[in-house]
Design a protein around this motif. Structure first.
Motif, mmCIF file in Angstrom:
data_model
loop_
_atom_site.group_PDB
_atom_site.id
_atom_site.type_symbol
_atom_site.label_atom_id
_atom_site.label_comp_id
_atom_site.label_asym_id
_atom_site.label_seq_id
_atom_site.Cartn_x
_atom_site.Cartn_y
_atom_site.Cartn_z
ATOM 1 N N LYS A 1 0.860 -1.189 0.000
ATOM 2 C CA LYS A 1 0.000 0.000 0.000
ATOM 3 C C LYS A 1 0.894 1.236 0.000
ATOM 4 O O LYS A 1 1.839 1.324 0.793
ATOM 5 C CB LYS A 1 -0.915 0.021 1.231
ATOM 6 N N ARG A 2 0.597 2.159 -0.913
ATOM 7 C CA ARG A 2 1.377 3.392 -1.021
ATOM 8 C C ARG A 2 0.445 4.590 -0.994
ATOM 9 O O ARG A 2 -0.591 4.585 -1.664
ATOM 10 C CB ARG A 2 2.174 3.404 -2.328
ATOM 11 N N GLU A 3 0.797 5.589 -0.230
ATOM 12 C CA GLU A 3 0.031 6.828 -0.134
ATOM 13 C C GLU A 3 0.616 7.825 -1.131
ATOM 14 O O GLU A 3 1.832 8.045 -1.171
ATOM 15 C CB GLU A 3 0.114 7.393 1.286
ATOM 16 N N ILE A 4 -0.251 8.396 -1.971
ATOM 17 C CA ILE A 4 0.189 9.386 -2.952
ATOM 18 C C ILE A 4 -0.695 10.617 -2.866
ATOM 19 O O ILE A 4 -1.857 10.527 -2.482
ATOM 20 C CB ILE A 4 0.173 8.822 -4.391
ATOM 21 N N ASP A 5 -0.124 11.753 -3.200
ATOM 22 C CA ASP A 5 -0.862 13.012 -3.232
ATOM 23 C C ASP A 5 -0.627 13.614 -4.611
ATOM 24 O O ASP A 5 0.348 14.346 -4.825
ATOM 25 C CB ASP A 5 -0.363 13.948 -2.134
ATOM 26 N N VAL A 6 -1.497 13.237 -5.556
ATOM 27 C CA VAL A 6 -1.356 13.670 -6.943
ATOM 28 C C VAL A 6 -2.722 14.060 -7.499
ATOM 29 O O VAL A 6 -3.756 13.704 -6.922
ATOM 30 C CB VAL A 6 -0.744 12.552 -7.832
ATOM 31 N N ALA A 7 -2.696 14.742 -8.628
ATOM 32 C CA ALA A 7 -3.951 15.031 -9.331
ATOM 33 C C ALA A 7 -4.579 13.714 -9.758
ATOM 34 O O ALA A 7 -3.876 12.792 -10.197
ATOM 35 C CB ALA A 7 -3.683 15.909 -10.539
ATOM 36 N N LEU A 8 -5.894 13.601 -9.633
ATOM 37 C CA LEU A 8 -6.584 12.347 -9.943
ATOM 38 C C LEU A 8 -6.493 11.960 -11.414
ATOM 39 O O LEU A 8 -6.641 10.788 -11.755
ATOM 40 C CB LEU A 8 -8.047 12.429 -9.513
ATOM 41 N N ASP A 9 -6.218 12.934 -12.293
ATOM 42 C CA ASP A 9 -6.097 12.620 -13.714
ATOM 43 C C ASP A 9 -4.655 12.330 -14.139
ATOM 44 O O ASP A 9 -4.382 12.099 -15.310
ATOM 45 C CB ASP A 9 -6.694 13.730 -14.581
ATOM 46 N N MET A 10 -3.732 12.275 -13.177
ATOM 47 C CA MET A 10 -2.338 11.959 -13.514
ATOM 48 C C MET A 10 -2.260 10.526 -14.026
ATOM 49 O O MET A 10 -2.805 9.605 -13.412
ATOM 50 C CB MET A 10 -1.422 12.115 -12.303
ATOM 51 N N PRO A 11 -1.584 10.302 -15.162
ATOM 52 C CA PRO A 11 -1.427 8.933 -15.655
ATOM 53 C C PRO A 11 -0.655 8.059 -14.660
ATOM 54 O O PRO A 11 0.302 8.516 -14.016
ATOM 55 C CB PRO A 11 -0.633 9.109 -16.951
ATOM 56 N N LEU A 12 -1.089 6.821 -14.549
ATOM 57 C CA LEU A 12 -0.448 5.881 -13.638
ATOM 58 C C LEU A 12 1.051 5.786 -13.905
ATOM 59 O O LEU A 12 1.839 5.674 -12.966
ATOM 60 C CB LEU A 12 -1.112 4.500 -13.762
ATOM 61 N N LEU A 13 1.460 5.841 -15.164
ATOM 62 C CA LEU A 13 2.888 5.749 -15.481
ATOM 63 C C LEU A 13 3.684 6.800 -14.722
ATOM 64 O O LEU A 13 4.751 6.509 -14.177
ATOM 65 C CB LEU A 13 3.114 5.895 -16.990
ATOM 66 N N TRP A 14 3.182 8.035 -14.677
ATOM 67 C CA TRP A 14 3.917 9.109 -14.001
ATOM 68 C C TRP A 14 3.873 8.937 -12.490
ATOM 69 O O TRP A 14 4.833 9.276 -11.795
ATOM 70 C CB TRP A 14 3.393 10.472 -14.421
ATOM 71 N N VAL A 15 2.788 8.397 -11.979
ATOM 72 C CA VAL A 15 2.727 8.110 -10.551
ATOM 73 C C VAL A 15 3.804 7.076 -10.212
ATOM 74 O O VAL A 15 4.571 7.239 -9.259
ATOM 75 C CB VAL A 15 1.327 7.601 -10.132
ATOM 76 N N LEU A 16 3.855 6.009 -10.997
ATOM 77 C CA LEU A 16 4.829 4.948 -10.732
ATOM 78 C C LEU A 16 6.260 5.471 -10.817
ATOM 79 O O LEU A 16 7.055 5.258 -9.902
ATOM 80 C CB LEU A 16 4.632 3.788 -11.715
ATOM 81 N N ARG A 17 6.581 6.152 -11.897
ATOM 82 C CA ARG A 17 7.961 6.581 -12.130
ATOM 83 C C ARG A 17 8.349 7.797 -11.289
ATOM 84 O O ARG A 17 9.373 7.781 -10.607
ATOM 85 C CB ARG A 17 8.184 6.868 -13.608
ATOM 86 N N ASP A 18 7.537 8.849 -11.351
ATOM 87 C CA ASP A 18 7.927 10.120 -10.733
ATOM 88 C C ASP A 18 7.599 10.211 -9.252
ATOM 89 O O ASP A 18 8.329 10.855 -8.503
ATOM 90 C CB ASP A 18 7.267 11.290 -11.465
ATOM 91 N N GLU A 19 6.517 9.597 -8.827
ATOM 92 C CA GLU A 19 6.112 9.702 -7.428
ATOM 93 C C GLU A 19 6.638 8.540 -6.581
ATOM 94 O O GLU A 19 6.974 8.729 -5.424
ATOM 95 C CB GLU A 19 4.585 9.768 -7.314
ATOM 96 N N LEU A 20 6.677 7.334 -7.171
ATOM 97 C CA LEU A 20 7.057 6.152 -6.397
ATOM 98 C C LEU A 20 8.440 5.605 -6.743
ATOM 99 O O LEU A 20 8.916 4.684 -6.083
ATOM 100 C CB LEU A 20 5.992 5.058 -6.567
ATOM 101 N N GLY A 21 9.072 6.139 -7.782
ATOM 102 C CA GLY A 21 10.422 5.704 -8.146
ATOM 103 C C GLY A 21 10.503 4.310 -8.729
ATOM 104 O O GLY A 21 11.553 3.669 -8.684
ATOM 105 N N ILE A 22 9.415 3.823 -9.301
ATOM 106 C CA ILE A 22 9.382 2.492 -9.918
ATOM 107 C C ILE A 22 9.672 2.680 -11.400
ATOM 108 O O ILE A 22 8.875 3.239 -12.137
ATOM 109 C CB ILE A 22 8.014 1.821 -9.679
ATOM 110 N N MET A 23 10.822 2.215 -11.849
ATOM 111 C CA MET A 23 11.302 2.550 -13.182
ATOM 112 C C MET A 23 11.114 1.471 -14.241
ATOM 113 O O MET A 23 11.450 1.688 -15.395
ATOM 114 C CB MET A 23 12.790 2.910 -13.107
ATOM 115 N N GLY A 24 10.546 0.313 -13.893
ATOM 116 C CA GLY A 24 10.340 -0.746 -14.884
ATOM 117 C C GLY A 24 9.446 -0.333 -16.034
ATOM 118 O O GLY A 24 9.816 -0.488 -17.197
#
Length: 153
Positions: free
Chosen positions: A9-32
């Motif tokens: 479980k990860r807590e994020i504070d982003v715009a709801l329309d942000m693409p999941l790709l950017w959440v993964l890479r830019d917010e969570l540091g998941i680069m796969g």
């Protein structure tokens, strides 16, 4: 907002329309998952949502609806690779490697849905994942190899 990624479980504070790709890479540091085209046409950003392959570049984080996100990092571990990851190594699929996490995620989803796909089915399902190096014959061979491994277990 809370999302579940690779079983955590990860807590994020982003715009709801942000693409999941950017959440993964830019917010969570998941680069796969990789950015390829941004319009869901190349497959480099493919992840699983509840086991189904989806293009994360066009999926708004608000559309997850509580689904479990799995990236290439959550498919297997260095000590316990997924059968598709093992087959990719054995068949020496990757050249540049940029598209491979998306290819692997698409192939794993295919084999979950159809444990013994025909060549035609493999080609059809994998056709949405583009490989600039053109390793398509090795991709098909790796999918077939992984299917065999999964059936043996």
């Amino acid at each position: 907002m809370e999302i579940s990624v690779n079983g955590e479980k990860r807590e994020i504070d982003v715009a709801l329309d942000m693409p999941l790709l950017w959440v993964l890479r830019d917010e969570l540091g998941i680069m796969g998952p990789k950015y390829g085209c941004g319009i869901a046409q190349c497959g480099a950003c493919t992840v699983h949502i509840d086991g189904m392959a989806v293009r994360s570049c066009q999926l708004a984080v608000s559309d997850l609806a509580g689904g479990e996100v799995t990236t290439i990092e959550g498919l297997g571990t260095p000590d316990a690779l997924h059968a598709v990851q093992e087959a990719w190594i054995e068949e020496q699929v990757a050249q540049c490697g940029y598209c491979q996490s998306g290819q692997i995620m698409q192939a794993a989803s295919l084999l979950d849905a159809d444990p013994a796909p025909s060549d035609e089915k493999i080609d059809a399902v994998m056709s949405g994942n583009l490989c600039r190096c053109g390793t398509y014959p090795r991709i098909r061979a790796a999918v077939k190899s992984a299917a065999t491994k999964l059936q043996e277990t």
